[in-house]
Design a protein around this motif. Structure first.
Motif, mmCIF file in Angstrom:
data_model
loop_
_atom_site.group_PDB
_atom_site.id
_atom_site.type_symbol
_atom_site.label_atom_id
_atom_site.label_comp_id
_atom_site.label_asym_id
_atom_site.label_seq_id
_atom_site.Cartn_x
_atom_site.Cartn_y
_atom_site.Cartn_z
ATOM 1 N N ASP A 188 -14.692 -42.185 7.163
ATOM 2 C CA ASP A 188 -14.783 -42.751 5.622
ATOM 3 C C ASP A 188 -13.526 -41.903 5.106
ATOM 4 O OD1 ASP A 188 -14.457 -44.150 3.543
ATOM 5 O OD2 ASP A 188 -16.373 -43.835 3.103
ATOM 6 N N LEU A 189 -12.427 -42.315 4.761
ATOM 7 C CA LEU A 189 -11.774 -41.448 3.951
ATOM 8 C C LEU A 189 -11.736 -42.111 2.433
ATOM 9 C CD1 LEU A 189 -8.506 -41.333 6.208
ATOM 10 C CD2 LEU A 189 -10.142 -39.693 5.899
ATOM 11 N N TYR A 190 -12.247 -41.343 1.562
ATOM 12 C CA TYR A 190 -12.616 -41.790 0.208
ATOM 13 C C TYR A 190 -11.899 -41.054 -0.758
ATOM 14 C CZ TYR A 190 -15.932 -42.293 -3.690
ATOM 15 O OH TYR A 190 -16.419 -42.582 -4.932
ATOM 16 N N ALA A 191 -11.113 -41.800 -1.271
ATOM 17 C CA ALA A 191 -10.279 -41.334 -2.214
ATOM 18 C C ALA A 191 -10.895 -41.834 -3.594
ATOM 19 C CB ALA A 191 -8.722 -41.919 -2.372
ATOM 20 N N ILE A 192 -11.454 -40.462 -4.148
ATOM 21 C CA ILE A 192 -12.283 -40.653 -5.523
ATOM 22 C C ILE A 192 -11.162 -41.129 -6.639
ATOM 23 C CG2 ILE A 192 -13.928 -39.779 -7.279
ATOM 24 C CD1 ILE A 192 -14.842 -38.126 -4.710
ATOM 25 N N THR A 193 -9.962 -40.560 -6.783
ATOM 26 C CA THR A 193 -8.883 -40.575 -7.526
ATOM 27 C C THR A 193 -7.730 -40.379 -6.692
ATOM 28 O OG1 THR A 193 -8.619 -38.231 -8.256
ATOM 29 C CG2 THR A 193 -10.176 -39.714 -9.572
ATOM 30 N N PRO A 194 -6.387 -40.762 -6.934
ATOM 31 C CA PRO A 194 -5.406 -40.230 -6.099
ATOM 32 C C PRO A 194 -5.098 -38.888 -5.860
ATOM 33 C CG PRO A 194 -4.822 -41.818 -7.841
ATOM 34 C CD PRO A 194 -6.178 -41.510 -8.212
ATOM 35 N N ASP A 195 -5.863 -37.862 -6.590
ATOM 36 C CA ASP A 195 -5.640 -36.427 -6.267
ATOM 37 C C ASP A 195 -6.863 -35.975 -5.818
ATOM 38 O OD1 ASP A 195 -3.075 -36.486 -7.646
ATOM 39 O OD2 ASP A 195 -3.945 -36.237 -9.584
ATOM 40 N N LEU A 196 -7.948 -36.598 -5.526
ATOM 41 C CA LEU A 196 -9.186 -36.132 -5.216
ATOM 42 C C LEU A 196 -9.629 -37.085 -3.984
ATOM 43 C CD1 LEU A 196 -11.370 -34.000 -5.170
ATOM 44 C CD2 LEU A 196 -12.658 -35.166 -6.602
ATOM 45 N N VAL A 215 -4.641 -23.287 0.662
ATOM 46 C CA VAL A 215 -3.800 -23.503 -0.476
ATOM 47 C C VAL A 215 -2.596 -23.716 -0.178
ATOM 48 C CG1 VAL A 215 -3.821 -21.044 -0.967
ATOM 49 C CG2 VAL A 215 -3.525 -22.841 -2.687
ATOM 50 N N GLU A 216 -1.763 -24.577 -0.728
ATOM 51 C CA GLU A 216 -0.341 -24.700 -0.747
ATOM 52 C C GLU A 216 0.229 -24.689 -2.022
ATOM 53 O OE1 GLU A 216 2.961 -28.138 -0.081
ATOM 54 O OE2 GLU A 216 1.391 -28.000 1.486
ATOM 55 N N VAL A 217 1.235 -23.727 -2.481
ATOM 56 C CA VAL A 217 1.623 -23.803 -3.647
ATOM 57 C C VAL A 217 3.262 -23.834 -3.818
ATOM 58 C CG1 VAL A 217 2.062 -21.986 -5.762
ATOM 59 C CG2 VAL A 217 0.258 -22.092 -4.361
ATOM 60 N N PRO A 257 -5.016 -30.485 -7.887
ATOM 61 C CA PRO A 257 -5.232 -30.275 -9.512
ATOM 62 C C PRO A 257 -4.099 -30.501 -10.324
ATOM 63 C CG PRO A 257 -5.463 -27.986 -8.441
ATOM 64 C CD PRO A 257 -5.547 -29.373 -7.251
ATOM 65 N N TRP A 258 -3.062 -30.138 -9.909
ATOM 66 C CA TRP A 258 -1.595 -30.410 -10.508
ATOM 67 C C TRP A 258 -0.686 -30.571 -9.307
ATOM 68 C CZ3 TRP A 258 -4.313 -25.697 -11.747
ATOM 69 C CH2 TRP A 258 -3.676 -24.544 -11.204
ATOM 70 N N ASP A 259 0.577 -30.872 -9.927
ATOM 71 C CA ASP A 259 1.636 -31.361 -8.939
ATOM 72 C C ASP A 259 1.973 -30.184 -7.889
ATOM 73 O OD1 ASP A 259 3.236 -33.540 -8.244
ATOM 74 O OD2 ASP A 259 4.793 -32.031 -8.714
ATOM 75 N N ALA A 260 2.036 -28.952 -8.286
ATOM 76 C CA ALA A 260 2.491 -27.855 -7.421
ATOM 77 C C ALA A 260 1.609 -27.146 -6.477
ATOM 78 C CB ALA A 260 3.252 -26.849 -8.253
ATOM 79 N N LEU A 261 0.247 -27.792 -6.694
ATOM 80 C CA LEU A 261 -0.787 -26.969 -5.877
ATOM 81 C C LEU A 261 -1.659 -28.147 -5.381
ATOM 82 C CD1 LEU A 261 -2.550 -24.438 -5.330
ATOM 83 C CD2 LEU A 261 -3.752 -25.044 -7.623
ATOM 84 N N THR A 262 -1.870 -27.708 -4.169
ATOM 85 C CA THR A 262 -2.600 -28.759 -3.197
ATOM 86 C C THR A 262 -3.623 -27.766 -2.452
ATOM 87 O OG1 THR A 262 -1.057 -30.243 -2.732
ATOM 88 C CG2 THR A 262 -2.923 -30.200 -1.291
ATOM 89 N N SER A 312 3.695 -37.984 -9.067
ATOM 90 C CA SER A 312 2.420 -38.643 -9.049
ATOM 91 C C SER A 312 1.865 -38.478 -7.578
ATOM 92 C CB SER A 312 2.315 -40.055 -9.743
ATOM 93 O OG SER A 312 2.953 -40.608 -8.793
ATOM 94 N N ALA A 313 0.749 -38.997 -7.402
ATOM 95 C CA ALA A 313 0.023 -38.823 -6.062
ATOM 96 C C ALA A 313 0.617 -39.779 -5.285
ATOM 97 C CB ALA A 313 -1.521 -39.025 -6.197
ATOM 98 N N LEU A 314 0.985 -41.047 -6.017
ATOM 99 C CA LEU A 314 1.587 -42.263 -5.365
ATOM 100 C C LEU A 314 2.862 -41.762 -4.847
ATOM 101 C CD1 LEU A 314 1.158 -44.788 -4.168
ATOM 102 C CD2 LEU A 314 1.705 -45.938 -6.472
#
Length: 748
Positions: free
Chosen positions: A453-461, A562-564, A511-516, A6-8
């Protein structure tokens, strides 16, 4: 590497320790890769760091810069602390680190919107390099103006540039020590040898325009050296000796008395250097390039209450260098004081105030050399006193939620810089109008205000936005020329005021755990230094004139990365960047080749890509491959049409690095790194070409007893000869430099 659940939890997940920080190139995903400890100590390490995180709120930490003074392992405001991650024998790891440079607030490195590289203390210790400039240059996208290290070159040739942004003796990258700028107040260069590594916790490198948070000098990015925390009694020491008469003695002691802690650090280095002129051009006057320096740093922390902490520092530095002949010498003496106060409140947020002041004197002699280099005479002697004073105030607000989580911060800073170049000339023949003395200098005031401003719309975005307004003013600019006849011509320059608005927008999406994914766009600038405006200089036989009419350089840039992580042990990263540099200040060859002058060239396009693969082959073996391609091309040059389409000087298109490390604490730790640099040009006309270089470095260490290690290191293992400069005379890069020594760590 472990997959992220998870992002946290990923913000504090366990990451493998990687081998060689000096090769851990710019992670596009802003992820730090560090080497894993051996299985027998991994659990203890994780527990120690977790305990430190719990107690850090009640003790000042030296591992965060002065802007935030935040502990390394601190949690993000408004988010709960995750439980300590489990550690297994098959997968030793440590908690993810927190970084501060990219946002001027403490955040997990994985969540920073911009590209960030972290060189942790363990990797700094293991690096085969001797000086700090050599250490940061092992990152493929980081370079100094020339290939010669500070071991044999004075600071005027050591300006730092990142991603090929128009290299020159002036740094286009801001260098900080715990939040305090260390770039020279007159010339913007860096006294690398005044920054000993024994007291460092880590180095953070943030490439790309950083003016939205840091103003001028951060046009190409920010490099921040962060000191070790004072956790209690500690004693560290290094004693080394190597070929070419190179010896190093470094020591650091620290102690804590309740709420008060102190640390004292010293470093002494001496070396005979090496002949830098190529054998084909070497003459009777050429010899080795001896140098020596001494550093003394002191620091006191006081935790006055749970909310208020104070820090005071004092730094002293002295260096002597010889450029290889009797009349090519450089000397510097530097003293700096700084203080920080940090107030943390529950309702209003955190306030951090920094004050600093510095005084220095740089001296340089230049030689007049016969064409066959059999004789020389003193051509000029310069003394350059300079000083600067500054203050900054940064406010970090409590987190608040409006359609997501906001991390708001704001700050203001101001700095006064002053310096004068006093030069005596010794011409070979004299007429009544012959110039025998020059004096040039002035004062520069610079102030800025930023909001982020660092704006976390969701933990992943997360979206990031920053905006800064800078105003600077050049005053008291003066050039005076004295002649043999006794006449004196003085030119006073008009005061000038300029301003710059610097925005930056960024995006981080997982978008998913293995990709940033990351992307950002920015505008940055660099005001001309007092050195560029008023002080002429000479390298070899080439004289470069100053230019009081210079304008600020301005940069538009964008990057996407991109990081994979397809496997726990494999991480691949790619970042592309595109920068347009307007009015770059370059050394332009004058008609007829009579010399050079600093000029605003017009426009240059600097685009490229960074790529790296980190692979932990097993618990003991780690490898890294990193490559940077840069296309630095002049696209507009009013009045100099021949420069259009040319490659920027001192800027290779290709740079790469490969490393392999074997680590078994019960046996030995060994690192081999290969660094490759492509061809480049000395001059703006691309007529003086320098070939590429391929250099191999290695380091080896083994525990002897208790906390004492025996180690050996070698740079340029195969003694590869390559050019470092072609300014009138061809000079060489470092030959084979080897050393052995004893290392004591955390003895108390």
């Amino acid at each position: 590497m472990p997959r992220r659940s998870s992002a946290l939890t990923s913000a504090n997940r366990l990451l493998p320790w990687l081998l060689l920080p000096s090769l851990a190139w710019a992670q596009p995903g802003a992820t730090e890769t560090v080497r894993a400890p051996d299985a027998s100590t991994a659990a203890t390490t994780a527990a120690t760091l977790h305990d430190a995180a719990a107690s850090a709120r009640h003790a000042p930490s030296e591992s965060a810069p002065a802007e935030s003074q935040a502990p390394v392992a601190t949690s993000i405001p408004g988010e709960p602390n995750p439980p300590a991650a489990a550690t297994t024998l098959d997968e030793p790891s440590i908690p993810a680190r927190t970084v501060v440079t990219g946002t001027r607030t403490p955040r997990p490195v994985r969540d920073v919107p911009s590209t960030t590289v972290v060189l942790p203390r363990e990797e700094i210790d293991r690096s085969p390099t001797l000086t700090q400039d050599s250490l940061v240059r092992t990152l493929p996208s980081v370079a100094t103006f020339r290939r010669t290290p500070s071991l044999v070159a004075d600071p005027t040739a050591q300006g730092l540039n990142v991603r090929g942004l128009a290299p020159s003796g002036v740094a286009r990258t801001l260098v900080l020590l715990d939040g305090v700028p260390v770039n020279d107040p007159l010339g913007g260069w860096v006294f690398w040898r005044s920054l000993p590594r024994l007291g460092l916790e880590r180095i953070e490198v943030v490439p790309g325009g950083g003016s939205a948070l840091y103003g001028s000098s951060a046009l190409g990015g920010v490099v921040q050296l962060i000191s070790r925390p004072i956790a209690g009694p500690a004693l560290d020491a290094d004693v080394t000796y190597g070929n070419r008469g190179t010896g190093l003695l470094a020591a650091r002691g620290a102690q804590r008395w309740g709420p008060v802690a102190a640390a004292l650090e010293t470093e002494l280095l001496t070396s005979n250097g090496y002949p830098i002129v190529t054998p084909a051009q070497r003459g009777a006057i050429d010899s080795d390039t001896p140098s020596n320096h001494v550093v003394l740093n002191g620091r006191v922390d006081a935790q006055l209450s749970d909310a208020l902490s104070l820090t005071a520092r004092a730094n002293l530095f002295r260096e002597n260098q010889n450029g290889g002949t009797r009349f090519t010498t450089a000397r510097v003496e530097l003293a700096q004081l700084s203080a920080n106060a940090r107030l943390q409140t529950d309702t209003l947020g955190t306030f951090s105030l920094d004050l600093f002041g510095r005084a220095l004197r740089f001296e340089q002699d230049r030689a007049r050399v016969a064409q066959d280099r059999t004789t020389e005479s003193l051509a000029a002697s310069q003394a350059v006193p300079a000083n600067d004073q500054g203050a900054s105030l940064v406010w970090t607000a409590p987190t608040w939620s409006v359609g997501g989580v906001h991390h708001l911060s704001a700050g203001l800073d101001t700095r006064r810089l002053a310096g004068t170049s006093r030069e005596r000339l010794f011409p070979p023949s004299q007429a009544p109008d012959t110039v025998i003395a020059r004096e040039a200098g002035g004062t520069q005031w610079a102030s800025g205000l930023f909001l982020q401003d660092l704006y976390a719309i969701t933990p992943d975005l997360e979206l990031s936005a920053a905006l800064r307004l800078d105003v600077w003013r050049n005053t008291r600019g003066l050039q005076r020329v004295d002649r043999v006849s006794g006449a004196s011509d003085a030119t006073a320059f008009d005061d000038r005021t300029e301003n710059q608005l610097s925005p930056r927008l960024g995006l981080r999406w997982r978008p998913w755990d293995a990709l940033t994914l990351r992307a950002s766009g920015y505008r940055a600038f660099r005001a001309p230094t007092l050195n560029e405006l008023y002080r002429p200089f000479q390298v070899g036989t080439v004289l470069t004139a100053a230019n009081a009419d210079l304008r600020a350089e301005r940069l538009w840039g964008a990057e996407a990365g991109v990081e994979v992580e397809p496997l726990r042990t494999l991480t691949a990263r790619v970042t592309g960047f595109w920068n347009v540099l307007e009015d770059p200040i370059t050394n332009v060859t004058l008609p007829g080749g009579a010399g050079r002058q600093r000029q605003n060239l017009g426009r240059a396009r600097v685009r490229g890509v960074e790529a790296s693969i980190d692979w932990r082959l097993s618990r003991r073996w780690t490898t890294l491959l990193a490559y940077t391609f840069v296309d630095p091309t002049v696209t507009a040059a009013p009045g100099q049409p021949d420069l259009v389409g040319r490659q920027l000087a001192q800027d290779p298109r290709h740079r790469g690095a490969v490393s392999l490390t074997f680590e078994d604490p019960s046996l030995v730790t060994a690192t081999v790194q290969l660094r490759a640099t492509g061809p480049q040009f000395e001059d703006d006309l691309n007529e003086r070409r320098m070939g590429g270089a391929l250099v191999v470095d290695a380091a080896l260490s083994r525990r002897l007893f208790w906390k004492v290690d025996l180690f050996a290191a070698v740079e340029n293992l195969f003694d590869r000869e390559y050019l470092a400069g072609r300014a009138g005379v061809d000079t060489l890069g470092p030959p084979l430099l080897a050393r052995v020594g004893l290392r004591l760590r955390d003895a108390l």
